[in-house]
Write an enzyme that holds these catalytic residues in place. Structure first.
Site, PDB file in Angstrom:
ATOM      1  N   GLY A 218       0.826  -1.201   0.000  1.00 34.49           N
ATOM      2  CA  GLY A 218       0.000   0.000   0.000  1.00 34.49           C
ATOM      3  C   GLY A 218       0.859   1.248   0.000  1.00 34.49           C
ATOM      4  CB  CYS A 219       0.259   4.614   1.411  1.00 39.44           C
ATOM      5  SG  CYS A 219       1.122   6.186   1.653  1.00 39.44           S
ATOM      6  CG  PHE A 220       5.970   4.709  -0.839  1.00 35.75           C
ATOM      7  CD1 PHE A 220       5.483   5.961  -0.491  1.00 35.75           C
ATOM      8  CD2 PHE A 220       6.558   4.569  -2.098  1.00 35.75           C
ATOM      9  CE1 PHE A 220       5.588   7.050  -1.349  1.00 35.75           C
ATOM     10  CE2 PHE A 220       6.672   5.657  -2.967  1.00 35.75           C
ATOM     11  CZ  PHE A 220       6.185   6.898  -2.586  1.00 35.75           C
ATOM     12  CD1 TRP A 221       5.041   8.555   1.956  1.00 29.91           C
ATOM     13  CD2 TRP A 221       3.064   9.400   2.593  1.00 29.91           C
ATOM     14  NE1 TRP A 221       4.739   9.588   1.109  1.00 29.91           N
ATOM     15  CE2 TRP A 221       3.537  10.127   1.468  1.00 29.91           C
ATOM     16  CE3 TRP A 221       1.843   9.753   3.157  1.00 29.91           C
ATOM     17  CZ2 TRP A 221       2.817  11.195   0.913  1.00 29.91           C
ATOM     18  CZ3 TRP A 221       1.124  10.809   2.609  1.00 29.91           C
ATOM     19  CH2 TRP A 221       1.613  11.524   1.502  1.00 29.91           C
TER      20      TRP A 221
ATOM     21  CD  GLU B 250       2.769   4.790  -3.286  1.00 29.90           C
ATOM     22  OE1 GLU B 250       2.904   4.646  -2.046  1.00 29.90           O
ATOM     23  OE2 GLU B 250       2.091   5.698  -3.799  1.00 29.90           O
TER      24      GLU B 250
END
EC number: 1.8.4.11
Length: 218
Positions: free
Chosen positions: A56-59, A100
């Site tokens: 998912g979102c890499f943050w 990502e």
């Protein structure tokens, strides 16, 4: 374009002809880790290993791993698609084919791949295909990219073990892609260690609540 057409476009892998052209030169990015000051692109200590995770979102995924003892450095980027040297905006269109991902460089004498895989499986939902929660598109798909056959075998065995655990809870099937590591294109500077720079920033990680029955024997 209707919502259905937009959804379909973002969740289907583009062909080579459909993919954005990208560029010949890498986009500007950091050279050192914002948290620990170590080199994002090497050189790294001899004997250290690498793995790429997409969840998912890499943050949020990057923060998860940089906090692990034995992890030397992390970085975020794009991998698994067609477009060379993509930008974030290009990747979000779904027309690069990239996911990502988080690069995790680690000392295998301190933390094992099995331990990293346990975090990977438990901290996101690997059954959602081309999405992760409210984040929709090929860029948010679940992936593991390994750098040698031994690590790929370990990853595939862990997927089998977690698949059985999920099935026992009425969940699944797992859609995680496990492949040999393709080229990593580093993301823009502002994405690197984003949640250290922006502590109140978005973190979309959410697991299934099912424990992963590893470490496995390597």
């Amino acid at each position: 374009m209707s919502f259905l057409d937009s959804y379909r476009k973002k969740t289907q892998m583009p062909s080579t002809d459909e993919a954005l052209p990208g560029r010949a030169q890498p986009i500007p990015t950091s050279t050192t880790h914002f948290v620990n000051g170590r080199p994002l692109k090497g050189p790294w200590p001899e004997g250290y290993k690498q793995v790429l995770f997409g969840m998912g979102c890499f943050w949020g995924a990057e923060r998860l791993f940089w906090q692990v003892p034995g992890v030397y450095v992390t970085a975020v980027g794009y991998a698994g698609g067609v477009t060379p040297n993509p930008t974030y905006e290009e990747t979000c269109t779904g027309l690069t084919g990239h996911a990502e991902v988080v690069l995790v460089v680690y000392d295998p004498k301190v933390v094992s791949l099995d331990e990293l895989l346990t975090l990977f499986w438990e901290e996101h939902d690997p059954t959602q295909g081309m999405r992760q929660g409210n984040d929709i598109g090929t860029t948010y798909r679940s992936v593991i990219y390994t750098f040698d056959k031994t690590d790929r075998d370990v990853a595939e065995k862990s997927r089998e073990a977690y698949s059985q655990a999920l099935a026992g809870r009425g969940l699944g099937p797992i859609t995680t892609e496990i492949e040999d590591a393709p080229e990593l294109y580093y993301a823009e500077d502002y994405h690197q260690q984003y949640l250290a720079k922006n502590p109140n920033g978005y973190c979309g990680l959410r697991g299934t609540g099912v424990s992963c029955p590893i470490p496995l024997a390597q």
